[in-house]
Motif scaffolding. Structure first.
Motif, short mmCIF file in Angstrom:
data_model
loop_
_atom_site.label_atom_id
_atom_site.label_comp_id
_atom_site.label_asym_id
_atom_site.label_seq_id
_atom_site.Cartn_x
_atom_site.Cartn_y
_atom_site.Cartn_z
N SER A 42 73.02 -26.58 -57.36
CA SER A 42 72.08 -25.92 -58.26
C SER A 42 71.28 -24.87 -57.50
O SER A 42 71.26 -24.85 -56.27
N CYS A 43 70.63 -24.02 -58.26
CA CYS A 43 69.81 -22.95 -57.69
C CYS A 43 68.38 -23.43 -57.55
O CYS A 43 67.78 -23.92 -58.50
N ASN A 44 67.81 -23.25 -56.35
CA ASN A 44 66.44 -23.68 -56.10
C ASN A 44 65.39 -22.75 -56.71
O ASN A 44 64.22 -23.11 -56.76
N ILE A 45 65.81 -21.57 -57.15
CA ILE A 45 64.87 -20.63 -57.77
C ILE A 45 65.35 -20.24 -59.17
O ILE A 45 65.10 -19.14 -59.65
N TYR A 46 66.02 -21.16 -59.83
CA TYR A 46 66.68 -20.85 -61.10
C TYR A 46 65.76 -20.12 -62.09
O TYR A 46 66.13 -19.10 -62.66
N ASP A 47 64.56 -20.63 -62.31
CA ASP A 47 63.64 -20.01 -63.28
C ASP A 47 63.13 -18.65 -62.83
O ASP A 47 62.73 -17.84 -63.65
N GLU A 48 63.15 -18.40 -61.53
CA GLU A 48 62.66 -17.12 -60.99
C GLU A 48 63.79 -16.26 -60.41
O GLU A 48 63.53 -15.29 -59.72
N ARG A 49 65.03 -16.61 -60.69
CA ARG A 49 66.16 -15.89 -60.09
C ARG A 49 66.17 -14.42 -60.54
O ARG A 49 65.67 -14.09 -61.60
N PRO A 50 66.74 -13.56 -59.70
CA PRO A 50 66.80 -12.13 -60.03
C PRO A 50 67.62 -11.88 -61.30
O PRO A 50 68.47 -12.69 -61.69
N GLU A 51 67.38 -10.73 -61.92
CA GLU A 51 68.08 -10.37 -63.16
C GLU A 51 69.59 -10.42 -62.99
O GLU A 51 70.30 -10.90 -63.88
N PHE A 52 70.12 -9.95 -61.86
CA PHE A 52 71.57 -9.92 -61.69
C PHE A 52 72.17 -11.31 -61.56
O PHE A 52 73.38 -11.48 -61.68
N CYS A 53 71.35 -12.32 -61.35
CA CYS A 53 71.83 -13.71 -61.34
C CYS A 53 71.82 -14.32 -62.74
O CYS A 53 72.37 -15.38 -62.95
N ARG A 54 71.18 -13.67 -63.67
CA ARG A 54 71.12 -14.12 -65.07
C ARG A 54 72.30 -13.49 -65.78
O ARG A 54 72.21 -12.39 -66.31
N VAL A 55 73.40 -14.18 -65.78
CA VAL A 55 74.68 -13.63 -66.18
C VAL A 55 74.61 -12.86 -67.50
O VAL A 55 74.95 -11.69 -67.56
N LYS A 56 74.16 -13.52 -68.56
CA LYS A 56 74.19 -12.85 -69.86
C LYS A 56 73.22 -11.67 -69.89
O LYS A 56 73.55 -10.60 -70.39
N THR A 57 72.02 -11.83 -69.36
CA THR A 57 71.04 -10.74 -69.34
C THR A 57 71.58 -9.55 -68.57
O THR A 57 71.52 -8.42 -69.03
N PHE A 58 72.14 -9.81 -67.41
CA PHE A 58 72.65 -8.75 -66.56
C PHE A 58 73.88 -8.08 -67.17
O PHE A 58 73.97 -6.86 -67.26
N LEU A 59 74.84 -8.88 -67.62
CA LEU A 59 76.08 -8.32 -68.13
C LEU A 59 75.93 -7.63 -69.48
O LEU A 59 76.75 -6.78 -69.84
N CYS A 60 74.89 -7.95 -70.21
CA CYS A 60 74.68 -7.33 -71.52
C CYS A 60 74.60 -5.82 -71.40
O CYS A 60 75.17 -5.08 -72.21
N SER A 61 73.93 -5.33 -70.37
CA SER A 61 73.80 -3.88 -70.19
C SER A 61 75.09 -3.26 -69.65
O SER A 61 75.30 -2.05 -69.77
N LYS A 62 75.97 -4.06 -69.08
CA LYS A 62 77.22 -3.56 -68.50
C LYS A 62 78.40 -3.70 -69.47
O LYS A 62 79.43 -3.07 -69.30
N ALA A 63 78.26 -4.55 -70.48
CA ALA A 63 79.36 -4.88 -71.38
C ALA A 63 80.05 -3.68 -72.02
O ALA A 63 81.28 -3.64 -72.06
N PRO A 64 79.30 -2.68 -72.50
CA PRO A 64 79.98 -1.54 -73.13
C PRO A 64 80.98 -0.83 -72.21
O PRO A 64 81.99 -0.31 -72.68
N PHE A 65 80.72 -0.84 -70.91
CA PHE A 65 81.64 -0.21 -69.95
C PHE A 65 82.96 -0.96 -69.87
O PHE A 65 83.95 -0.43 -69.37
#
Length: 142
Positions: A42-65
């Protein structure tokens, strides 16, 4: 997570300079993220992890590409699941315990055929209020 930056030359095209700097600070010498707990997996900073570690949040902006409509929940979920599956396969292998655990938890696959009633990985399409969702077979439906 395994973050070996040498295996990801495309990062400079996906991350901002600030994100890239943060990403490069995360891997330990062995390539694993310094916040990943191998014992608990598990991730020790899960709730505070960087945006690029938040798969859906991060990939949402990349999906159209990648030809994925971020407003289509089924397609977006599949896109995210496929990205995770690729990473798990690269690190652990297609037939690994990690892949089995991921498949047991995941809700949508990228190659999902909405017309299939019985899908690979024991997933089923269920329709509720006009929305189609992929759920693990035998999973409780909310």
């Amino acid at each position: 997570c395994m973050l070996g930056t040498e295996e990801r030359p495309f990062l400079k095209d996906l991350l901002t300079e600030e994100q890239l700097e943060i990403f490069r600070s995360l891997p330990k010498e062995d390539g694993w993220c310094r916040h990943f707990d191998h014992e608990t997996r598990s991730c020790n900073i899960y709730d505070e992890r960087p945006e690029f570690c938040r798969v859906k949040t991060f990939l949402c902006s990349k999906a159209p590409f990648f030809g994925v409509d971020p407003s289509d929940g089924l397609s977006m979920g599949g896109f995210c699941a496929d990205s995770c599956r690729q990473n798990i396969a690269d690190v652990y292998g297609d037939d690994s315990e990690e892949m089995f655990r991921f498949d047991a938890e995941v809700e949508v696959f990228l190659d999902l055929d909405e017309d299939d009633e019985d899908l690979p990985g024991s997933l089923l399409i269920e329709e509720s209020d006009g929305q189609k969702n992929a759920v693990a077979a035998g999973a409780p439906v909310s």
